[in-house]
Structure formats: structure tokens, C-alpha cells
Motif scaffolding. Sequence first.
Motif, short mmCIF file in Angstrom:
data_model
loop_
_atom_site.label_atom_id
_atom_site.label_comp_id
_atom_site.label_asym_id
_atom_site.label_seq_id
_atom_site.Cartn_x
_atom_site.Cartn_y
_atom_site.Cartn_z
N ALA A 169 12.43 -48.94 -71.55
CA ALA A 169 13.57 -49.66 -70.98
C ALA A 169 13.14 -50.55 -69.81
CB ALA A 169 14.63 -48.67 -70.52
N ALA A 170 12.19 -50.05 -69.00
CA ALA A 170 11.68 -50.86 -67.89
C ALA A 170 10.93 -52.08 -68.40
CB ALA A 170 10.77 -50.01 -67.01
N LEU A 171 10.23 -51.93 -69.51
CA LEU A 171 9.53 -53.05 -70.12
C LEU A 171 10.52 -54.10 -70.60
CD1 LEU A 171 6.70 -54.02 -71.03
CD2 LEU A 171 7.13 -52.89 -73.21
N LEU A 172 11.62 -53.66 -71.20
CA LEU A 172 12.66 -54.61 -71.62
C LEU A 172 13.31 -55.28 -70.42
CD1 LEU A 172 14.41 -52.57 -74.46
CD2 LEU A 172 12.65 -54.33 -74.67
N ALA A 173 13.46 -54.52 -69.32
CA ALA A 173 14.01 -55.12 -68.10
C ALA A 173 13.10 -56.23 -67.57
CB ALA A 173 14.20 -54.05 -67.04
N ALA B 274 13.75 -59.22 -69.68
CA ALA B 274 15.02 -59.85 -69.31
C ALA B 274 14.86 -60.65 -68.02
CB ALA B 274 16.11 -58.79 -69.17
N ALA B 275 14.09 -60.10 -67.09
CA ALA B 275 13.90 -60.78 -65.80
C ALA B 275 13.19 -62.12 -65.97
CB ALA B 275 13.11 -59.88 -64.85
N ARG B 276 12.28 -62.20 -66.93
CA ARG B 276 11.56 -63.46 -67.12
C ARG B 276 12.24 -64.39 -68.12
NH1 ARG B 276 7.90 -64.41 -71.15
NH2 ARG B 276 7.63 -62.80 -72.75
N GLY B 277 13.42 -63.96 -68.61
CA GLY B 277 14.23 -64.85 -69.44
C GLY B 277 13.96 -64.79 -70.93
N ALA B 278 13.11 -63.87 -71.39
CA ALA B 278 12.79 -63.79 -72.81
C ALA B 278 13.81 -62.96 -73.58
CB ALA B 278 11.39 -63.20 -73.00
N GLY C 74 6.55 -59.31 -78.28
CA GLY C 74 7.30 -60.51 -78.65
C GLY C 74 8.17 -60.30 -79.87
N ALA C 75 7.64 -59.57 -80.86
CA ALA C 75 8.42 -59.30 -82.07
C ALA C 75 9.60 -58.39 -81.78
CB ALA C 75 7.51 -58.67 -83.13
N LEU C 76 9.39 -57.40 -80.89
CA LEU C 76 10.48 -56.50 -80.52
C LEU C 76 11.58 -57.26 -79.79
CD1 LEU C 76 11.76 -53.71 -80.14
CD2 LEU C 76 10.31 -53.40 -78.11
N VAL C 77 11.21 -58.11 -78.87
CA VAL C 77 12.20 -58.90 -78.12
C VAL C 77 12.99 -59.80 -79.07
CG1 VAL C 77 12.45 -60.77 -76.44
CG2 VAL C 77 10.98 -58.81 -75.93
N HIS D 44 15.90 -50.78 -61.45
CA HIS D 44 15.32 -51.97 -62.08
C HIS D 44 15.93 -52.20 -63.46
CE1 HIS D 44 12.33 -54.90 -63.31
NE2 HIS D 44 11.89 -54.12 -64.27
N ILE D 45 16.06 -51.16 -64.25
CA ILE D 45 16.64 -51.27 -65.59
C ILE D 45 18.09 -51.72 -65.51
CG2 ILE D 45 17.27 -49.97 -67.66
CD1 ILE D 45 14.83 -48.15 -67.03
N ALA D 46 18.86 -51.05 -64.65
CA ALA D 46 20.28 -51.37 -64.52
C ALA D 46 20.50 -52.80 -64.03
CB ALA D 46 20.95 -50.37 -63.58
N ARG D 47 19.68 -53.21 -63.08
CA ARG D 47 19.84 -54.55 -62.50
C ARG D 47 19.50 -55.65 -63.50
NH1 ARG D 47 16.97 -53.65 -58.59
NH2 ARG D 47 14.98 -54.49 -59.31
N GLN D 48 18.38 -55.51 -64.18
CA GLN D 48 17.92 -56.59 -65.05
C GLN D 48 18.67 -56.63 -66.39
OE1 GLN D 48 16.14 -58.86 -63.87
NE2 GLN D 48 15.37 -57.85 -62.03
N LEU D 49 19.09 -55.48 -66.90
CA LEU D 49 19.79 -55.46 -68.18
C LEU D 49 21.31 -55.42 -68.01
CD1 LEU D 49 17.49 -53.05 -70.23
CD2 LEU D 49 17.63 -55.54 -70.35
N GLY D 50 21.77 -55.24 -66.76
CA GLY D 50 23.20 -55.27 -66.49
C GLY D 50 23.96 -54.15 -67.18
#
Length: 465
Positions: free
Chosen positions: A226-230, A233-237, A205-208, A259-265
Motif C-alpha cells: 500500500a505504501a508503494l502504491l501511495a 500516487a504521489a508522483r502522479g502515476a 508499471g503493469a500493476l499501476v 502516508h498511505i491515507a494521505r496519498q491515496l485519500g
Amino acid sequence: MSAVFDALRLSAVSLDVSAAQRGTPQGIAQRQQTRLAALLNFTLRGSRLYRSLWPAGTTPGTALEQLPVVTRSQLMAHFDDWVTDPQLQFDALRAFTADPARIAEPWLDRYMVWESSGTSGQPGIFVQDAQAMAVYDALEALRRSPPPKPLISSMWDPLGLGERTAFIGAIDGHFASTVSVRRLCAINPWLAHSTRSFSLLQPLGALVQALNAFAPTAIATYPTAAALLADEAARGALHIRPREIWTGGEYLAPAMRAHIARQLGAAVRNSYGASEFLAIGWECAHGQMHVNADWVILEPVDEHLRPVPAGQPSSSVLLTNLANHVQPLVRYDLGDQVSLLAERCRCGSPLPVLQVQGRHDEPLVMCGQGGRRATLLPLALSTVLEDNAGVFDFTLRQIDACTLELHLPQEGDEGHQALARCCAELQAFAIAMGVGAIQVHGKLGQSTPRGRSGKSCRIVACAKT
């Protein structure tokens, strides 16, 4: 803080790197052999350890395959005899890397020092002089293929002064990526204003929250991070929209990349490097990984250290670093699984194409049908969970020969649905692989553990008894 930097050396290497990139495979081979002879000559004169290991009569012209293979544990056990500068002493360097206040501080005013994470079982300490750093700098700057910038962005910011780069990793240790980022910011003060490092080991949460505030245009991190960040992003945080994601240090599976490319654009650019040689490979615009073969030699080998044919996956790979004469690495067992391809890439580069499967993780030995033992490979298990179950953040731990335990960060209905998919896919895969009926226990709300360097520990075999 001064930085280990030689502008004249960097200029000379950069010119050669550019010329080699426009040349032929024969030109690459000629550079490789010339630099290998220089490395062997320097090593014969300066390294007591190699002189004791190499056959009598070894000369700078000796064929590489006639020299013995060396391992990290072997070299580290004889560090003071290995290095070619007697002022480099293992005990002093070990004390230096134990102090986080001295990260990226030049050692003896002329060496950059970093430590490995020890994922291969034995941590290491690696020393680079200005000549080696010039090679790494030139390869990173000139052979990384950036995605094309939008026209309007190029018009308003042709020098890229509006870029904000986030490095996400283990920032409190003397690891190669952390040391390199700090060094570059010391050399280029303007980078210090546009580059920020974030600890991967802090609460998610702190990183986000920190990334949302910084709004980076580029992110450099591990694929699993990067997948964790994706996922966030997918859940809107996570609300950032970076233009590019630079990944390295771990295997990047096709499903994870998508997955990374799609969710982080963002465009995903993968690279291949190690503490032993920072810039082993780069990814061209056609998505192929190219070996910087003018400065590093890779020899894919089987489990008996015999060469494997082109196109076939190796059990390990031997690395020879042609840039570092201070701490020579000649036929060093890196432990990665790779395939060198015979075909040239459509991009026209004279450099060979490499496929990287990653570190040879320990397989899971399970109870097979009819009382036989069956083996499940970590890479295959990761692919099943990523491609078939659509889960990228997980820990799969072997409890015994018939039981696996799966940890997922999700909770509630989302977590139960993901767990059900994973269990079904794992059990089906196990049956297909000849494993008897296995049990998969699930735990939700569990974060993925990471080692000191920030690399994920996703598949863990049970301890041998």
C-alpha cells in the motif's frame, strides 16, 4: 468448484459472535474456557502427537499453562500424527499445494488448504474444515469496522453493489489470503464480478496500469505494498481514489499509515491475522486492535517462554486456535511481538486490546564503540527511515559489522536526495545506539524484493559464518 461452506454453522457462529460483542469480558472468558475444554477433549482423542507431548493425566480441564509449547517445525515434522483426521497426509498435501492450478480447490471435498510463506524459517501447511471457516467468515464479516459511507453513496447504492475490490498479493500460490478470496468468490458469485486479484510480483508499471483501469473502491494488501502504491500516487502515476485500504500481514507503522491515507485519500483499516488463525484481531473505529479472544487465545511470552505483564512487549506470543479441531494448535509459538493491554477500549468492546509490533526479525549486530558489539533492531531502523527520512520503499542489507547497503527505487535527483536523507539518519541513529562509525552505500533504481507470498524483505542481516 464447490467451496467448503456450512450455512447453518455460519448462522449459529454469527449469532454468537454478535452476542459476545455486546457482552462483557466475563462472557468472553467463559466462551474461551468452554471452547478450550472442547478443543483439549477432541485433541486428546484424535492427535497422537499431542498425546505423546502432553503430561500424563492431562484432561479437558487441565490449565493451558501446564501444557508444553509447540513450534511449527516440530508439528510439521510429525504432521500425520498431529492431525485428527488420518486421511490428511503430509506428502499428498505438499503435492497438492505445489500445483497452482488447484488453488482454493477443496481437499477431499471438505477441507480448505493453504500454505504459509515460510517467513518464520519453516513453511507450513494448514487445513481448515467448514466449522473453522464459519468462524473466520463470521469474525471477518461482523467485527471489521468499516468507515462510514458518504450519505449520497449510501442512498444510491445501499447494498454496495457498486463497490470494486482489488486484492493485491501473491496470487499464484496456495497462500491463505489468495485461497480465501477465491473461496469467497465461489460462494458469492456476485463478488466475482466486483472483486479482482492482482499479482504483487508483476512489474510495478503493469500493476499501476491495471489498477488505473479497474479503479477499485477498496484495496486489500500488505502495508508495504500500500505504501508503494501511495508513492506512485504521489508522483502522479496512480490515479485511483479508493474509499478504504485494508492492510494486514505486516507491521503497519504510524508514519506509513499516514502516508498511505494521505496519498491515496482513503481510510486505512488494519487487521491482524496469520495462516494459523485468519482473524486474530480487528481494528475498531477508535483505531485500537482487538483480539477475537472468544475464538483464539494469545499468551505473550519473553525469550524464556515466561508470561510477560500486561502492557509490556513480548519476545513471542503463543497461539491457541479454538476453532480448528482438525489440525489443533495449542500453545503454538507464533513468533510475533505483541503487547496485551489491561485497559478496555473507549469503543466499549469487551474484547482485549492488542498492540502488534510484528515478526521478530533478525537484528543487525554491528561493531560498537570501543570494540564492543552493538545491536540495531529492524523495527527501529524501519522507523528511522520512515519517520525521519520519509522513505517507505527500501531494502537495507548488512554487508559486514561496519557496513550497510541501502537500495531505493528512486532515480535521478529525487533518488540522490532521498539517499542523502537516509544515510544521514542511519548514521546519526547508529551513533546514538553506540555503534562506531558505519558506512552506508546506496544503490538507486532498485526494487524491493518480495518473498513467495508477496511480503517485503526490507531489512536483511548478513549471513552468519
